[in-house]
Design an enzyme around this catalytic site. Sequence first.
Site, PDB file in Angstrom:
ATOM      1  N   HIS A 122       0.908  -1.188  -0.018  1.00 18.74           N
ATOM      2  CA  HIS A 122       0.094  -0.080  -0.140  1.00 18.74           C
ATOM      3  C   HIS A 122       0.867   1.215  -0.024  1.00 18.74           C
ATOM      4  O   HIS A 122       0.414   2.151   0.403  1.00 18.74           O
ATOM      5  CB  HIS A 122      -0.914  -0.022   1.082  1.00 18.74           C
ATOM      6  CG  HIS A 122      -1.961  -1.136   1.165  1.00 18.74           C
ATOM      7  ND1 HIS A 122      -2.673  -1.372   2.347  1.00 18.74           N
ATOM      8  CD2 HIS A 122      -2.553  -1.710   0.005  1.00 18.74           C
ATOM      9  CE1 HIS A 122      -3.474  -2.314   1.734  1.00 18.74           C
ATOM     10  NE2 HIS A 122      -3.505  -2.662   0.506  1.00 18.74           N
ATOM     11  N   SER A 194      -6.694  -7.660   9.736  1.00 14.38           N
ATOM     12  CA  SER A 194      -8.160  -8.148   9.781  1.00 14.38           C
ATOM     13  C   SER A 194      -8.515  -9.004   8.528  1.00 14.38           C
ATOM     14  O   SER A 194      -9.325  -9.810   8.497  1.00 14.38           O
ATOM     15  CB  SER A 194      -9.152  -6.947   9.686  1.00 14.38           C
ATOM     16  OG  SER A 194      -8.707  -5.936   8.629  1.00 14.38           O
TER      17      SER A 194
END
Length: 252
Positions: A122, A194
């Site tokens: 990212h 997550s």
Amino acid sequence: MKPSRECKEAASLIKEYRGSIVAFTGAGASAEAGIPTFRGKDGLWNRYRPEELATPYAFATNPRRVWEWYKWRMSIIAKAQPTMAHKVLANWERDGILMGVVTQNVDGLHQRAGSFKVIELHGSIWRVRCTSCGIRRDLGFGNIPKEDIPRCDECGNILRPDVVWFQEPVPLDQFQRAEELFSEAKVILVIGTSGVVMPAALLPINAAREGKILIEVNPEETNLSNLARVRIREPAGKAFEHLARLVEEDLT
Ligand code: OAD
């Protein structure tokens, strides 16, 4: 405190598969450094609206607000120190136990801890990119731009943080490097994520489908939990303190 049964099981897998192990990290790996995660009770996306701060549209309509938010995050990260998890992963790379780290984090703490092979899916909060000529510039850890809206030295246009926003693709070259690293691995350490953001989460999901062993380190149950052979339900810092001791005990 004594290591849990899960930590012992993970440590024996790490010893058995040393040299064929990759770490896949998310915001939880930096949580103990004081950097907020995105989801969960105190997560950033509970307090802020991603569509106002982390999309190309948000930046095009209000670059000042987006920069203000990123500079605030940079100021938190600049004060942070690598956690025990970052440090152990860096030591394991040096010692030939770990092949490298694939991270969704933009904070640069893996490199700061001494990891060399770090694939940033990212992007990095410590790099900027020109919205016009596309040139990239490394700011260096802790160097926060002074201007409200920083500008390109080359063409004078607006610079943006070189991170991946919602509605944007992950850099293909980084994703391919991550896939290559995963393809060589037998064990994936899934730490503090997550596992809901795609395509990043496809890496551990596909790895599990291919029969690779997943070891999850996360105090909470996640989307990836049922794919993991071992689930260490502890904060990463504490888990890695135990793991480092258990792994190094036998190797020395
Ligand atoms: P999330 O905020 O979605 O998840 C953080 C995970 O860390 C949760 O599962 C927590 O239970 C766990 N966690 C919290 N404290 C921990 C600790 N001390 N040790 C270990 N685990 C802990 O963060 P990510 O999965 O990284 O994307 O989110 C993925 C992406 O969503 C981010 O890269 C970001 C975000 O939108 C972009 O900005 C593109």
